[in-house]
Design a protein around this motif. Structure first.
Motif, PDB file in Angstrom:
ATOM      1  N   TYR A  72       0.784  -1.226   0.000  1.00 53.87           N
ATOM      2  CA  TYR A  72       0.000   0.000   0.000  1.00 53.87           C
ATOM      3  C   TYR A  72       0.822   1.285   0.000  1.00 53.87           C
ATOM      4  CZ  TYR A  72      -4.015  -2.992   0.757  1.00 53.87           C
ATOM      5  OH  TYR A  72      -4.997  -3.947   0.610  1.00 53.87           O
ATOM      6  N   GLN A 117      -5.144  -8.694  11.850  1.00 59.89           N
ATOM      7  CA  GLN A 117      -5.760  -7.458  12.355  1.00 59.89           C
ATOM      8  C   GLN A 117      -4.753  -6.645  13.171  1.00 59.89           C
ATOM      9  OE1 GLN A 117      -8.548  -6.389  11.070  1.00 59.89           O
ATOM     10  NE2 GLN A 117      -8.765  -8.338  10.011  1.00 59.89           N
ATOM     11  N   ARG A 120      -2.361  -5.166  10.648  1.00 66.51           N
ATOM     12  CA  ARG A 120      -3.064  -4.089   9.942  1.00 66.51           C
ATOM     13  C   ARG A 120      -3.050  -2.817  10.787  1.00 66.51           C
ATOM     14  NH1 ARG A 120      -9.169  -3.481   9.519  1.00 66.51           N
ATOM     15  NH2 ARG A 120      -9.509  -2.258   7.651  1.00 66.51           N
ATOM     16  N   LEU A 130      -5.399   5.255   6.357  1.00 61.62           N
ATOM     17  CA  LEU A 130      -6.640   5.011   7.089  1.00 61.62           C
ATOM     18  C   LEU A 130      -7.013   3.533   7.072  1.00 61.62           C
ATOM     19  CD1 LEU A 130      -8.679   8.037   5.715  1.00 61.62           C
ATOM     20  CD2 LEU A 130      -7.429   7.880   7.893  1.00 61.62           C
ATOM     21  N   GLU A 131      -7.851   3.163   8.003  1.00 59.29           N
ATOM     22  CA  GLU A 131      -8.310   1.778   8.112  1.00 59.29           C
ATOM     23  C   GLU A 131      -8.924   1.302   6.793  1.00 59.29           C
ATOM     24  OE1 GLU A 131     -11.085  -0.849  11.153  1.00 59.29           O
ATOM     25  OE2 GLU A 131     -11.039   1.328  11.339  1.00 59.29           O
ATOM     26  N   ASP A 132      -9.690   2.166   6.153  1.00 56.68           N
ATOM     27  CA  ASP A 132     -10.347   1.806   4.892  1.00 56.68           C
ATOM     28  C   ASP A 132      -9.366   1.592   3.748  1.00 56.68           C
ATOM     29  OD1 ASP A 132     -12.771   1.930   6.162  1.00 56.68           O
ATOM     30  OD2 ASP A 132     -13.262   3.948   5.448  1.00 56.68           O
ATOM     31  N   ASP A 133      -8.129   2.052   3.905  1.00 55.60           N
ATOM     32  CA  ASP A 133      -7.123   1.887   2.857  1.00 55.60           C
ATOM     33  C   ASP A 133      -6.602   0.452   2.774  1.00 55.60           C
ATOM     34  OD1 ASP A 133      -7.219   4.586   2.074  1.00 55.60           O
ATOM     35  OD2 ASP A 133      -5.775   5.146   3.634  1.00 55.60           O
ATOM     36  N   ILE A 136      -9.733  -5.615   4.599  1.00 61.49           N
ATOM     37  CA  ILE A 136     -10.296  -6.025   5.892  1.00 61.49           C
ATOM     38  C   ILE A 136      -9.796  -7.411   6.273  1.00 61.49           C
ATOM     39  CG2 ILE A 136     -12.436  -6.635   7.083  1.00 61.49           C
ATOM     40  CD1 ILE A 136     -13.773  -4.359   5.441  1.00 61.49           C
TER      41      ILE A 136
END
Length: 156
Positions: A72, A117, A120, A130-133, A136
């Protein structure tokens, strides 16, 4: 007499753990079973197994967090990240060679997810993303995680 020796050993456990280990090893080597502090010995043996599992989870978490950063934040990839990924993959391999039964954790989807998790969360803090990046669910298979040559492509 044995009761007094046992009580002294239990006290030693509380006051000087290393001395307790040395004394316990000596008692085991000399087959003095009735003098052993079995309560604490059992506790320590159980903890040995837990520490192996924690070592595996820690190495896996580091590999995953660095693979996430690699995926990422491709513009920030570094040799240092690659070194960390390789080192921790080798650590995992060593742990699995020493304790084959640890492999069952790598086949446990819930255990992998819990570790992912945490990785992450760590990657979010380190990257500022961000978490949404981040995916999941873990975007890597166990084979990819352990493969010394696998590095994910940038998010498209």
């Amino acid at each position: 007499m044995k009761s007094i020796e046992l009580q002294m050993l239990k006290t030693l456990y509380e006051q000087d753990f290393y001395a307790w280990v040395e004394q316990t090893a000596a008692l085991l080597q000399s087959h003095q079973w009735d003098t052993l502090d079995l309560e604490h010995l059992i506790e320590e043996v159980v903890d040995l197994g837990k520490s192996q599992q924690r070592a595996l989870q820690s190495a896996l978490r580091l590999v995953l967090s660095h693979l996430l950063k690699w995926k990422y934040q491709s513009e920030r990839r570094s040799h240092s990240w690659q070194v960390t990924i390789t080192r921790e993959r080798l650590n995992i391999d060593e742990l699995l060679q020493e304790s084959l039964s640890l492999r069952r954790f790598l086949n446990d989807a819930e255990w992998i997810n819990t570790t992912y998790q945490r990785a992450r969360q760590e990657a979010m803090v380190e990257t500022g993303l961000l978490e949404d990046d981040f995916a999941i669910a873990c975007p890597f298979s166990v084979d990819e995680i352990l493969d010394l040559d696998f590095y994910p492509n940038a998010e498209e």
